[in-house]
Write an enzyme that holds these catalytic residues in place. Structure first.
Site, PDB file in Angstrom:
ATOM      1  N   ARG A  15      31.091  35.106  41.941  1.00  0.00           N
ATOM      2  CA  ARG A  15      31.763  34.682  43.171  1.00  0.00           C
ATOM      3  C   ARG A  15      30.836  34.903  44.368  1.00  0.00           C
ATOM      4  O   ARG A  15      30.138  34.010  44.803  1.00  0.00           O
ATOM      5  CB  ARG A  15      33.096  35.431  43.325  1.00  0.00           C
ATOM      6  CG  ARG A  15      34.072  34.742  44.295  1.00  0.00           C
ATOM      7  CD  ARG A  15      33.831  35.065  45.753  1.00  0.00           C
ATOM      8  NE  ARG A  15      33.904  36.480  46.043  1.00  0.00           N
ATOM      9  CZ  ARG A  15      33.582  37.011  47.208  1.00  0.00           C
ATOM     10  NH1 ARG A  15      33.132  36.237  48.192  1.00  0.00           N
ATOM     11  NH2 ARG A  15      33.653  38.317  47.416  1.00  0.00           N
ATOM     12  N   ASP A  16      30.785  36.104  44.884  1.00  0.00           N
ATOM     13  CA  ASP A  16      29.963  36.399  46.059  1.00  0.00           C
ATOM     14  C   ASP A  16      28.489  36.122  45.782  1.00  0.00           C
ATOM     15  O   ASP A  16      27.763  35.598  46.632  1.00  0.00           O
ATOM     16  CB  ASP A  16      30.164  37.865  46.462  1.00  0.00           C
ATOM     17  CG  ASP A  16      29.611  38.194  47.837  1.00  0.00           C
ATOM     18  OD1 ASP A  16      28.669  37.526  48.285  1.00  0.00           O
ATOM     19  OD2 ASP A  16      30.117  39.138  48.458  1.00  0.00           O
ATOM     20  N   HIS A 208      32.450  47.649  49.217  1.00  0.00           N
ATOM     21  CA  HIS A 208      31.656  46.430  49.017  1.00  0.00           C
ATOM     22  C   HIS A 208      30.517  46.460  50.030  1.00  0.00           C
ATOM     23  O   HIS A 208      30.726  46.232  51.228  1.00  0.00           O
ATOM     24  CB  HIS A 208      32.554  45.203  49.234  1.00  0.00           C
ATOM     25  CG  HIS A 208      31.874  43.887  49.067  1.00  0.00           C
ATOM     26  ND1 HIS A 208      32.054  43.088  47.961  1.00  0.00           N
ATOM     27  CD2 HIS A 208      31.026  43.204  49.871  1.00  0.00           C
ATOM     28  CE1 HIS A 208      31.348  41.970  48.090  1.00  0.00           C
ATOM     29  NE2 HIS A 208      30.711  42.023  49.252  1.00  0.00           N
ATOM     30  N   HIS A 210      26.554  45.287  51.336  1.00  0.00           N
ATOM     31  CA  HIS A 210      25.446  44.341  51.281  1.00  0.00           C
ATOM     32  C   HIS A 210      24.163  45.075  51.655  1.00  0.00           C
ATOM     33  O   HIS A 210      24.182  46.038  52.417  1.00  0.00           O
ATOM     34  CB  HIS A 210      25.692  43.154  52.214  1.00  0.00           C
ATOM     35  CG  HIS A 210      26.666  42.172  51.660  1.00  0.00           C
ATOM     36  ND1 HIS A 210      26.298  40.914  51.236  1.00  0.00           N
ATOM     37  CD2 HIS A 210      28.003  42.265  51.427  1.00  0.00           C
ATOM     38  CE1 HIS A 210      27.366  40.265  50.776  1.00  0.00           C
ATOM     39  NE2 HIS A 210      28.407  41.071  50.886  1.00  0.00           N
ATOM     40  N   CYS A 241      27.776  35.952  52.790  1.00  0.00           N
ATOM     41  CA  CYS A 241      28.956  35.261  53.312  1.00  0.00           C
ATOM     42  C   CYS A 241      28.540  33.981  54.031  1.00  0.00           C
ATOM     43  O   CYS A 241      27.701  34.029  54.936  1.00  0.00           O
ATOM     44  CB  CYS A 241      29.711  36.178  54.277  1.00  0.00           C
ATOM     45  SG  CYS A 241      31.113  35.386  55.089  1.00  0.00           S
ATOM     46  N   ASN A 250      24.335  41.284  47.958  1.00  0.00           N
ATOM     47  CA  ASN A 250      25.078  42.513  47.681  1.00  0.00           C
ATOM     48  C   ASN A 250      24.146  43.588  47.124  1.00  0.00           C
ATOM     49  O   ASN A 250      23.009  43.313  46.744  1.00  0.00           O
ATOM     50  CB  ASN A 250      26.157  42.248  46.618  1.00  0.00           C
ATOM     51  CG  ASN A 250      27.196  41.265  47.067  1.00  0.00           C
ATOM     52  OD1 ASN A 250      28.267  41.619  47.504  1.00  0.00           O
ATOM     53  ND2 ASN A 250      26.887  39.978  46.954  1.00  0.00           N
TER      54      ASN A 250
END
Length: 309
Positions: A15-16, A208, A210, A241, A250
C-alpha cells in the site's frame, strides 16, 4: 535502557510502499511480493487502499488483489486503508474484514488528502464505525501528520489530545500515530508517546515512521523506550504520501528486523527471506531501494581476507 522483548511489524509495502511508484505493478507482480512476505513469516499486511483510482492509480487493483491473496494457508491478516465511508463499502464488497481509516491531525493536510476538515473526518468516522460493526469488520484508525505537517509545521500536542479523547471512547482496535513526512525527532517521539500512554493507558498504539530525514530508526528506538511494541514498516524502505510535498519512504522492514534481531528483540520474521523478497521488489519496481541491509548485508557478515599480490 528499557526495551521490549518482542515487537510486532505491520508490513505496508503493498500500500504505502507502492503508491508513489511510477511503474504500476500488475496483480501477478503484487502477488509475487505477497507470497515472499508470507515466506518471511509476515503475519499482518496492509495490501492496498480503496481510494479513487485517479488519485492513486497504483491502488486501482486493490479489490482484485485481495481476491487473489485472501485464501492463504498462513491466515495472514489483510488490512485495507480507506479514506471515507464509500471506501469502507467498496472494501466490504470484496470481503475485506480489517480496515484502517486514515485522516490527518492537521486540517490543511486533511483537506489536501480527503477534501475535508479534521473535524468532518472525525464525524464521518462515527458513521464508518457504525457500518463496520453492522458488517462485522474490524476498524483501526491512523492519524497522519501527528508529529508535524508539511503545510502548517508544528502540530500542538493539545490537538493530538483532543483527537485521541474522541477516538479512545470508540473502542477501536488500534490507533496508529503517523509521522507522514519524517518531521519527528527522537526526543519529541519519546516525550509525546510517554505522555499519551500515561494519559490513555488502555489504548493500543501503533507507530508509522518515515525516514525522510534519516531519523526513522532513531524515532522507532525512542518509541520503544516509551513503551510501544507495534510498528508499520515497508519492504525495501519504499513509500510516501502523494498529498505531502517532500514525502519519501517508510522505515525499511529488513533494516528494522536486522536492528531488532541484533539487539536480541524478537519479531518472528525471517531476515533471510525478507532480503530475498526485497531483491525481488527491487527488480519489479526497476530501481534501487533505500534498504541498507540489502546493500551491505547483516552486521555479522564476514568477508574473505584479500589476497596480497
Amino acid at each position: 535502557m528499557k526495551l521490549p522483548k518482542k515487537v510486532k511489524i505491520n508490513e505496508v509495502v503493498l500500500r504505502d510502499g507502492l503508491q508513489l511508484e511510477a511503474k504500476i505493478l500488475t496483480l501477478d507482480e503484487k502477488k509475487k511480493i505477497f507470497d515472499q512476505l508470507v515466506k518471511a513469516a509476515v503475519q499482518t499486511i496492509e495490501f492496498g487502499s480503496f481510494v479513487h483510482p485517479k488519485l492513486v492509480p497504483q491502488m486501482a487493483n486493490s479489490g482484485e488483489l485481495v481476491e487473489l491473496i485472501s485464501e492463504n494457508p498462513n491466515d495472514v491478516k489483510l488490512i485495507a486503508l480507506i479514506p471515507n465511508l464509500k471506501g469502507a463499502k467498496n472494501a466490504r464488497e470484496k470481503g475485506v474484514k480489517n480496515l484502517n481509516f486514515v485522516f490527518s491531525a492537521s486540517d490543511t493536510h486533511n483537506e489536501q488528502n480527503v477534501q475535508k476538515s479534521t473535524k468532518d473526518s472525525l464525524s464521518e468516522l462515527k458513521e464508518i464505525l457504525s457500518y463496520c460493526k453492522e458488517q462485522d469488520i474490524c476498524l483501526s484508525v491512523s492519524i497522519a501528520t501527528t508529529f508535524g505537517c508539511p503545510f502548517e509545521g508544528e502540530v500542538k500536542k493539545e490537538r493530538i489530545y483532543w483527537i485521541l479523547e474522541q477516538l479512545t471512547s470508540l473502542d477501536l482496535e488500534t490507533i496508529t500515530l503517523a509521522d507522514t513526512t519524517g518531521m519527528a525527532n527522537p526526543q519529541q517521539v519519546y516525550d509525546l508517546i510517554t505522555e499519551l500512554t500515561n494519559k490513555f493507558p488502555h489504548q493500543l498504539f501503533n507507530l508509522h515512521f518515515h525516514n525522510t530525514r534519516g531519523m526513522g530508526l532513531a524515532n522507532m528506538m525512542a518509541a520503544m523506550q516509551a513503551g510501544v511494541t507495534s510498528f508499520d514498516a515497508s519492504l525495501g524502505g519504499l513509500g510516501g504520501c502523494p498529498f505531502a510535498p517532500g514525502a519519501t519512504g517508510n522505515i525499511c522492514t529488513e533494516d528494522v528486523v536486522h536492528m531488532l534481531h541484533s539487539m536480541g528483540i524478537e519479531t518472528d520474521l525471517s531476515l533471510d527471506e525478507l532480503l530475498i523478497a526485497s531483491k525481488t521488489l527491487q527488480q519489479l519496481v526497476g530501481h534501487e531501494t533505500p534498504s541498507y541491509v540489502l546493500k551491505a548485508g547483516p552486521y555479522d557478515r564476514k568477508y574473505s581476507i584479500p589476497t596480497k599480490k
